[in-house]
Structures are given as structure tokens and as C-alpha cells.
Design a protein around this motif. Sequence first.
Motif, PDB file in Angstrom:
ATOM      1  N   PRO A 142       3.477  53.558  57.943  1.00 55.47           N
ATOM      2  CA  PRO A 142       3.399  54.452  56.796  1.00 55.47           C
ATOM      3  C   PRO A 142       2.243  55.435  56.978  1.00 55.47           C
ATOM      4  CG  PRO A 142       2.560  52.281  56.237  1.00 55.47           C
ATOM      5  CD  PRO A 142       3.175  52.161  57.589  1.00 55.47           C
ATOM      6  N   GLY A 143       2.440  56.649  56.493  1.00 53.76           N
ATOM      7  CA  GLY A 143       1.369  57.639  56.531  1.00 53.76           C
ATOM      8  C   GLY A 143       1.308  58.474  57.781  1.00 53.76           C
ATOM      9  N   ILE A 144       2.119  58.163  58.792  1.00 55.15           N
ATOM     10  CA  ILE A 144       2.061  58.953  60.017  1.00 55.15           C
ATOM     11  C   ILE A 144       2.850  60.249  59.838  1.00 55.15           C
ATOM     12  CG2 ILE A 144       4.116  58.034  61.171  1.00 55.15           C
ATOM     13  CD1 ILE A 144       2.404  57.952  63.771  1.00 55.15           C
ATOM     14  N   LEU A 145       2.368  61.315  60.441  1.00 54.44           N
ATOM     15  CA  LEU A 145       3.082  62.588  60.505  1.00 54.44           C
ATOM     16  C   LEU A 145       3.431  62.787  61.969  1.00 54.44           C
ATOM     17  CD1 LEU A 145       3.975  65.163  58.952  1.00 54.44           C
ATOM     18  CD2 LEU A 145       1.782  66.168  59.602  1.00 54.44           C
ATOM     19  N   ALA A 146       4.724  62.746  62.309  1.00 54.70           N
ATOM     20  CA  ALA A 146       5.094  62.707  63.721  1.00 54.70           C
ATOM     21  C   ALA A 146       6.373  63.476  63.979  1.00 54.70           C
ATOM     22  CB  ALA A 146       5.248  61.252  64.184  1.00 54.70           C
ATOM     23  N   LEU A 147       6.577  63.761  65.252  1.00 57.09           N
ATOM     24  CA  LEU A 147       7.785  64.446  65.703  1.00 57.09           C
ATOM     25  C   LEU A 147       8.174  63.894  67.061  1.00 57.09           C
ATOM     26  CD1 LEU A 147       6.999  66.696  68.156  1.00 57.09           C
ATOM     27  CD2 LEU A 147       5.833  67.734  66.226  1.00 57.09           C
ATOM     28  N   MET A 148       9.404  64.187  67.457  1.00 54.99           N
ATOM     29  CA  MET A 148       9.866  63.836  68.797  1.00 54.99           C
ATOM     30  C   MET A 148      10.645  65.001  69.380  1.00 54.99           C
ATOM     31  SD  MET A 148      12.326  60.726  70.124  1.00 54.99           S
ATOM     32  CE  MET A 148      11.055  59.477  69.950  1.00 54.99           C
ATOM     33  N   ASP A 149      10.317  65.349  70.633  1.00 58.01           N
ATOM     34  CA  ASP A 149      11.038  66.374  71.381  1.00 58.01           C
ATOM     35  C   ASP A 149      11.599  65.752  72.650  1.00 58.01           C
ATOM     36  OD1 ASP A 149      10.357  68.414  69.553  1.00 58.01           O
ATOM     37  OD2 ASP A 149       8.405  68.659  70.506  1.00 58.01           O
ATOM     38  N   ASP A 150      12.685  66.328  73.155  1.00 54.61           N
ATOM     39  CA  ASP A 150      13.290  65.772  74.358  1.00 54.61           C
ATOM     40  C   ASP A 150      12.668  66.369  75.620  1.00 54.61           C
ATOM     41  OD1 ASP A 150      14.462  68.266  74.864  1.00 54.61           O
ATOM     42  OD2 ASP A 150      16.460  67.664  74.201  1.00 54.61           O
ATOM     43  N   ALA A 151      13.256  66.096  76.760  1.00 49.83           N
ATOM     44  CA  ALA A 151      12.658  66.489  78.044  1.00 49.83           C
ATOM     45  C   ALA A 151      12.740  67.983  78.307  1.00 49.83           C
ATOM     46  CB  ALA A 151      13.324  65.727  79.199  1.00 49.83           C
ATOM     47  N   GLU A 152      13.445  68.722  77.448  1.00 53.46           N
ATOM     48  CA  GLU A 152      13.470  70.175  77.534  1.00 53.46           C
ATOM     49  C   GLU A 152      12.622  70.790  76.421  1.00 53.46           C
ATOM     50  OE1 GLU A 152      16.745  73.778  78.160  1.00 53.46           O
ATOM     51  OE2 GLU A 152      17.390  71.823  77.442  1.00 53.46           O
ATOM     52  N   PHE A 153      11.854  69.943  75.738  1.00 58.23           N
ATOM     53  CA  PHE A 153      11.031  70.332  74.594  1.00 58.23           C
ATOM     54  C   PHE A 153      11.895  70.842  73.439  1.00 58.23           C
ATOM     55  CE2 PHE A 153       6.302  70.468  75.408  1.00 58.23           C
ATOM     56  CZ  PHE A 153       5.989  69.930  74.163  1.00 58.23           C
ATOM     57  N   THR A 154      13.092  70.265  73.313  1.00 57.13           N
ATOM     58  CA  THR A 154      13.975  70.572  72.200  1.00 57.13           C
ATOM     59  C   THR A 154      13.730  69.565  71.085  1.00 57.13           C
ATOM     60  OG1 THR A 154      15.644  71.410  73.740  1.00 57.13           O
ATOM     61  CG2 THR A 154      16.380  70.909  71.505  1.00 57.13           C
ATOM     62  N   TYR A 155      13.702  70.039  69.867  1.00 56.35           N
ATOM     63  CA  TYR A 155      13.437  69.184  68.711  1.00 56.35           C
ATOM     64  C   TYR A 155      14.503  68.098  68.564  1.00 56.35           C
ATOM     65  CZ  TYR A 155      13.394  67.900  63.739  1.00 56.35           C
ATOM     66  OH  TYR A 155      13.402  67.217  62.548  1.00 56.35           O
ATOM     67  N   VAL A 156      14.057  66.862  68.323  1.00 53.76           N
ATOM     68  CA  VAL A 156      14.952  65.730  68.082  1.00 53.76           C
ATOM     69  C   VAL A 156      14.802  65.208  66.660  1.00 53.76           C
ATOM     70  CG1 VAL A 156      15.563  63.366  68.752  1.00 53.76           C
ATOM     71  CG2 VAL A 156      14.995  65.055  70.518  1.00 53.76           C
ATOM     72  N   ALA A 157      13.553  64.973  66.215  1.00 52.93           N
ATOM     73  CA  ALA A 157      13.383  64.349  64.900  1.00 52.93           C
ATOM     74  C   ALA A 157      11.961  64.506  64.388  1.00 52.93           C
ATOM     75  CB  ALA A 157      13.739  62.861  64.971  1.00 52.93           C
ATOM     76  N   ASP A 158      11.827  64.394  63.058  1.00 54.14           N
ATOM     77  CA  ASP A 158      10.543  64.225  62.388  1.00 54.14           C
ATOM     78  C   ASP A 158      10.445  62.799  61.880  1.00 54.14           C
ATOM     79  OD1 ASP A 158       9.017  66.749  62.305  1.00 54.14           O
ATOM     80  OD2 ASP A 158      10.789  67.537  61.299  1.00 54.14           O
ATOM     81  N   PHE A 159       9.226  62.311  61.806  1.00 54.54           N
ATOM     82  CA  PHE A 159       8.934  60.992  61.251  1.00 54.54           C
ATOM     83  C   PHE A 159       7.880  61.171  60.166  1.00 54.54           C
ATOM     84  CE2 PHE A 159       9.991  60.800  65.680  1.00 54.54           C
ATOM     85  CZ  PHE A 159      10.802  59.697  65.865  1.00 54.54           C
ATOM     86  N   GLY A 160       7.846  60.254  59.203  1.00 59.70           N
ATOM     87  CA  GLY A 160       6.833  60.365  58.155  1.00 59.70           C
ATOM     88  C   GLY A 160       7.329  61.163  56.969  1.00 59.70           C
ATOM     89  N   PRO A 161       6.446  61.877  56.268  1.00 58.73           N
ATOM     90  CA  PRO A 161       6.832  62.597  55.051  1.00 58.73           C
ATOM     91  C   PRO A 161       7.968  63.588  55.263  1.00 58.73           C
ATOM     92  CG  PRO A 161       4.442  62.531  55.267  1.00 58.73           C
ATOM     93  CD  PRO A 161       5.000  61.981  56.541  1.00 58.73           C
ATOM     94  N   LEU A 162       8.068  64.165  56.456  1.00 58.49           N
ATOM     95  CA  LEU A 162       9.116  65.144  56.738  1.00 58.49           C
ATOM     96  C   LEU A 162      10.341  64.522  57.391  1.00 58.49           C
ATOM     97  CD1 LEU A 162       6.839  68.036  58.058  1.00 58.49           C
ATOM     98  CD2 LEU A 162       7.744  67.714  55.745  1.00 58.49           C
TER      99      LEU A 162
END
Length: 500
Positions: A142-162
Amino acid sequence: MKTNLPLAVAAFFAMTSASFAQSPKYSADVPDSVTTPDEVETYSLGTLEFFDGMPSDDTVQKLYDNLDLIRATTAFLDGIPVAAIQGFVNGFRSTGLEVNQVTMTETLMDARSIWLTANTTTIYVTSIVDSSNGPVVIEVPPGILALMDDAEFTYVADFGPLGPDKGKGGKYLLLPPKYDGEIPDGYHVLRSKTYYHWFLGRMSPDENGDTTEAVKTVKEYMNIYPLSQADNPPDEVFMNLSGVRHNTVHANNIEFFYEVNEAVQREPEDAFNPELLGKFAAVGIKKGEPFEPDERMTRILTEAAAIANGTARTITYAGRDPEVYFYDDRQWNSPFQRQSYQFLENGARVLDDRTYFHYMATGITPAMTSPPVGSGSVYAMTARDIDGNYLDGSKTYRVDLPGPVPAKNFWSFMMYSGQTRSMLETDMKSAGIDSKKQGIKANEDGGYSVFVGPEAPAGWENNWVQTIPGKSFNMMFRLYGPLEQWFDKSWRPGDFVLVE
């Protein structure tokens, strides 16, 4: 009436032959725009020679060398996102970290770590997440603000409040490319086209700057493991990267192409779009084949890297597009001015914006372009003073932030090296300043004046950021929890003004 076809055909050819015999020469009917003279003078390649449109041996060699140089330069510029992710892979590997293990800057970051646009006010929680052996579970605190991008630096997901966990923490399931197996209940499901991913999370210290509780929360909840071990998850391995010297920035010489090759060999054959793979293939980077450039191609790749690196630096620090600037009378700029995390405008990819971002920054998410008022963060960068001159570490500057500064949480300045695009290493561990700094002095209107230079001006020691004589730098201005006055531009930060 019947027609004698053989006679009719013979008559037609007789007429046609007579017509051709009486017509002008063939070449006289061809417009100049579709022909090639025997000699063509070019600015870049000198004289190109042809025999009735056929290139000479010397011209053939000259044009193929040029074509390979163009293709290699384009492969570099368009391949920066791929190489940037590979830079993190190599940087973490150099510390002994393995995939699906978690790093933290438990006592914050400092300039000994070479990261693009990192800061010293955030606890970073990061990992290279690998799904090549099957689905991977990612448990976030809880409380983390995070993101994940793939190996081409393409957006995959947000984690946390967003993200779908809405800041409460939870379990995510990352599926490998083209996964068609059973998907269990109880997870937020993520799909991706690549195996490797860049997980970038941030946690905030408490109001006194103490990181203890935030680090404890991460270690209690954060875990990355194969779905096959979900019934008995292993303990997560954490590595503290605070103070650990390592480099996560891709190469700017011919090694760049070897970094890209590693990514191409590792990922599925359709992980990257065909156009990009075609550019890589044109310089010898092909899935399943060794990358072994010969002497000629090594020379071309070396030159292409030098040209492309210089081009990326020019786009980043000497932008010619007025659309990247926040204001028509200020130096502050951003590659996200078009409000698209995919760098799109009217359906077209703005290539210079993409190059600018990936050359100097890291982490792609829609939230970076236009976060909700009062949440997330916004960024503005400049490498120049009010007169348009590059910022010089041997000089002292003043920048004013009128009050009140429109930040719900806090504002910060971070200084980055013109060479590494990472934090400039000085005697100051912070490499920057923010509104939470103890002893920082506010102006009468509630705003702030910040001084940047080799030595602190008398009376402004707590409002000062140290520079290094002979070193260039650029400044990143951040607002955490930006308010409406930022978005409607009724509030504007000042430019850097030379004071000596």
C-alpha cells in the motif's frame, strides 16, 4: 458480320509500326523529373555518376555506404527506448542483482548512481521482471506509486493510486506474450508483448525525511515470484542500492548496437514492431543470427553512433520546436507538451519528442503527461539561462519561484550532468533542493529564490545548489501534487538569471 481476326491484328500492328516510325524519339516524351543525368552533384556525397540511369561502381559503393549510415543512424535514434531498458538490465546485473529481485534506495539516491532523471527525495523500488518462464506474480505494498514498461519502453501498467489497486496494494499477474493458459482469480491481470519489464516504484519518506517506515512497508508486502509458486511464495530478495556506484544508462558509441542485439535475441521475434526490427536487421541485428559486423560495417556503425548521439543531444538541449516550451518567454520545456505519453499529435508520432524523452528520462506512464490536479507530479527542464546561454558550472545563477508555489505536496529542483544526464556529483549529496529542506528561506510572498553556483551566496546557504566549474548541467523542476495554477499557466517559474 464476322471479322477475320488474323487480318485485323496484322492491320493493327502495321498501323502501330507506322505511327511509331513517324513519332518523336522516345526520350523526348519523358519528363526530366523521372530521368537521371549522367552526373549528379550532391552536397553530401559529391558527384554521382550514371550511364543512362545506371549507377557506376564507384557510385554504387558510395550510395550503399550512405544508405547503411542512414539506416544505422536511424536504428540508433529509434532504438534508444530498447537500449534504455537494456541499460537498466546491464546496470542491475553489474551489482549482482537477478531478474525478479527487488532493489531499493533505502537511504535515498545520490549522484554515485548513474540514472536518468533520478532524484534524492524518493525511495526507489525497482526490478527487472522476467516472464519468459511463465506468468509472474507481483505483490505491491500500500502507498506505492509505480509503473511498469516493457522491453521497448512501452507502457504496460500503473500500480498504486493510479492503478487498479487504488493505493491499497494488491496482487498483479503478469502474463507472458501470447499466453493462453488458465488465469486464476484474485489478480489484476497484465498483458505484455515482451519478456523483460522495468518496474519502477516510489515511496515517500515521512515528514522528517526518515525512510524507515516506508522501507519496512515495502519489505513486508513487496514480492515477485512465478505463479507456479503462488501456493508457497518464496521470500523476496531485496538489495539496497543507496550509495552503490553503478551505471544504468545505455552506451553512446558502437556498444549501443550490441545492447540492442542482446534485447532482440532475448525477446520474442514479434516483441518489437516490424518497422523497428527492419531498421535493426538493416545493420545486421537479426533474431537468431550472430551480430558480427565486418570492418566496413564497424566503421559505419561507429560513425552512426557518433552522429545519432550528437543528434539526440541537440534535440534534447537545443530544441528547435517551439511546441516543447511551456511559455513563449521562458526556457522551461518538456517532451510531453503535446499531452501524449505515446508522443502523438494528430495521429503522427513526434519523433523528436520521443528521442528527447528517452535520451534524458526514464519511466513512461499516461500520468506523466497530465496528472489529475493535486496528485502525481509534473516536470519541466532547462539547460539554458534567461539569455539562452547554456548553464555553466563556473557561474552563479538565481531562479525565482513566485509565491505561492502551486504544489499540494512540495516542489524540487534537481541538477543533472550534461554528460551523463544523471545527477551531477558534487560535495552535496542531494544534487538539488526542495521545499522540504530544513532551513530553506521563503520570500515575503511565500515564494522562493534558489541560487545555483560553485559557492553559496552569503545568507542564502540553505537555498543553494552546488555546481562544478567547467561542468555543464541542466535543471529539472518538479511539482508534486501540481495545482490548477500550473495547468492554466497563471503561475510561471522564473528563468535562471546570471548574478556573477
